[in-house]
Design a protein around this motif. Structure first.
Motif, PDB file in Angstrom:
ATOM      1  N   ASN A   1      -1.828  72.873 -36.438  1.00 12.74           N
ATOM      2  CA  ASN A   1      -0.870  72.335 -35.465  1.00 12.74           C
ATOM      3  C   ASN A   1      -0.809  73.268 -34.258  1.00 12.74           C
ATOM      4  OD1 ASN A   1       1.157  71.092 -34.073  1.00 12.74           O
ATOM      5  ND2 ASN A   1       2.775  71.521 -35.551  1.00 12.74           N
ATOM      6  N   GLU A   2      -1.236  72.778 -33.108  1.00 10.29           N
ATOM      7  CA  GLU A   2      -1.226  73.564 -31.875  1.00 10.29           C
ATOM      8  C   GLU A   2      -0.077  73.159 -30.952  1.00 10.29           C
ATOM      9  OE1 GLU A   2      -5.892  74.712 -31.386  1.00 10.29           O
ATOM     10  OE2 GLU A   2      -5.284  72.754 -30.585  1.00 10.29           O
ATOM     11  N   GLY A   3       0.826  72.334 -31.443  1.00  8.10           N
ATOM     12  CA  GLY A   3       1.962  71.895 -30.640  1.00  8.10           C
ATOM     13  C   GLY A   3       3.282  72.240 -31.310  1.00  8.10           C
ATOM     14  N   ASP A   4       4.296  71.461 -31.040  1.00  4.57           N
ATOM     15  CA  ASP A   4       5.615  71.671 -31.642  1.00  4.57           C
ATOM     16  C   ASP A   4       5.607  71.229 -33.100  1.00  4.57           C
ATOM     17  OD1 ASP A   4       6.554  72.573 -29.175  1.00  4.57           O
ATOM     18  OD2 ASP A   4       7.218  70.560 -28.562  1.00  4.57           O
ATOM     19  N   THR A   5       6.621  71.661 -33.827  1.00 10.84           N
ATOM     20  CA  THR A   5       6.755  71.261 -35.225  1.00 10.84           C
ATOM     21  C   THR A   5       6.833  69.745 -35.338  1.00 10.84           C
ATOM     22  OG1 THR A   5       7.893  73.313 -35.837  1.00 10.84           O
ATOM     23  CG2 THR A   5       8.221  71.412 -37.277  1.00 10.84           C
ATOM     24  N   VAL A   6       6.090  69.203 -36.304  1.00 12.13           N
ATOM     25  CA  VAL A   6       6.128  67.765 -36.566  1.00 12.13           C
ATOM     26  C   VAL A   6       6.378  67.564 -38.054  1.00 12.13           C
ATOM     27  CG1 VAL A   6       3.602  67.714 -36.818  1.00 12.13           C
ATOM     28  CG2 VAL A   6       4.848  65.587 -36.367  1.00 12.13           C
ATOM     29  N   ASP A   7       7.239  66.612 -38.385  1.00 11.13           N
ATOM     30  CA  ASP A   7       7.521  66.295 -39.782  1.00 11.13           C
ATOM     31  C   ASP A   7       6.536  65.232 -40.250  1.00 11.13           C
ATOM     32  OD1 ASP A   7       9.625  68.071 -39.998  1.00 11.13           O
ATOM     33  OD2 ASP A   7      11.123  66.593 -39.379  1.00 11.13           O
TER      34      ASP A   7
END
Length: 253
Positions: free
Chosen positions: A144-150
């Motif tokens: 994951n290279e972005g914001d936290t994702v659920d």
């Protein structure tokens, strides 16, 4: 008479004070010299301590410099608590993105199928993968290279299909934990104790996990990898409006 006696007493008192002061001055001078010598020795001792740091103290700045470099790297080794231990065998054949998530695909190894696959060729009525056929393993390292994702229970859903694959269904695969362990590939992104209800798997920025699959071995053939992410809300319900997709192509050698 009273005035004269007072004057004499005052004179004697002054003489005594001066005499004591004179004696005291000599003693104090000796004391100062001794203290100065001791201070000089202490200073030399402190200087020795400063000039000869211990080996551990000398290495601390190097360790401090190395840590930021590791943290700055994409996929620094941080793994979600729900994920199986990260594995990275094989040689990279493609890399692509699914929104802010990067998928690196590695060809791992070729082995023989220990059993028949589940899919059957409708024309020949034979298994697409028969026992003893060559199968190839690929490994997906997902970062994951972005914001936290659920993520939901499907995590980042990846499928593979040969460019000339003639069947409507996806490619067949051979299951078996031992088979995957031999290739150092996870057969699932989550470990056995990671089940959650609701199914919410936070995938934080910089974290990575790995999972793989196998399929019929066709060397020299291009494979198309499709990936889909459908995030979930706090109740584990799929957020279809936020779905993202990505695709990459690699060649099996």
């Amino acid at each position: 008479m009273r005035s004269a006696r007072s004057t004499t007493t005052l004179a004697l008192s002054c003489a005594l004070v001066l005499g004591l002061a004179a004696c005291g001055t000599g003693d104090e001078a000796e004391t100062v010299d001794t203290s100065s010598a001791e201070t000089a020795e202490d200073a030399d001792a402190v200087a020795d301590d400063v000039e000869e740091p211990t080996e551990d103290e000398a290495e601390e700045p190097e360790d401090a410099e190395e840590e930021p470099a590791d943290d700055a790297a994409g996929g620094s080794g941080a793994e979600p608590e729900w994920a199986n231990p990260l594995t990275t065998p094989g040689e990279e054949i493609t890399s692509f993105t699914v929104g802010d998530v990067r998928v690196d695909v590695y060809q791992v190894g070729v082995t023989q199928a220990p059993k028949d696959g589940l899919f059957v060729d409708p024309e020949k009525n034979e298994p697409i993968i028969a026992e003893g056929d060559d199968i190839v393993f690929v490994n997906y390292v997902i970062t994951n290279e972005g914001d936290t994702v659920d993520l939901g229970s499907s995590l980042v859903n990846i499928s593979a299909r040969y460019e000339d694959w003639p069947y409507m269904q996806g490619m067949d695969t051979i299951t078996g934990a031992e088979l995957y362990e031999e290739q150092e590939v996870n057969d699932s992104g989550t470990h056995q104790t990671a089940y959650r209800d609701p199914a919410v798997y936070p995938f934080e920025s910089g974290q990575s996990y790995s999972t793989g699959m196998n399929f019929h071995y066709q060397p020299g053939t291009d494979v198309i990898f499709d990936a889909t992410i459908v995030p979930v809300d706090e109740n584990g319900d799929l957020l279809h409006d936020d779905k993202v997709e990505g695709e990459g192509t690699g060649t099996i050698s």
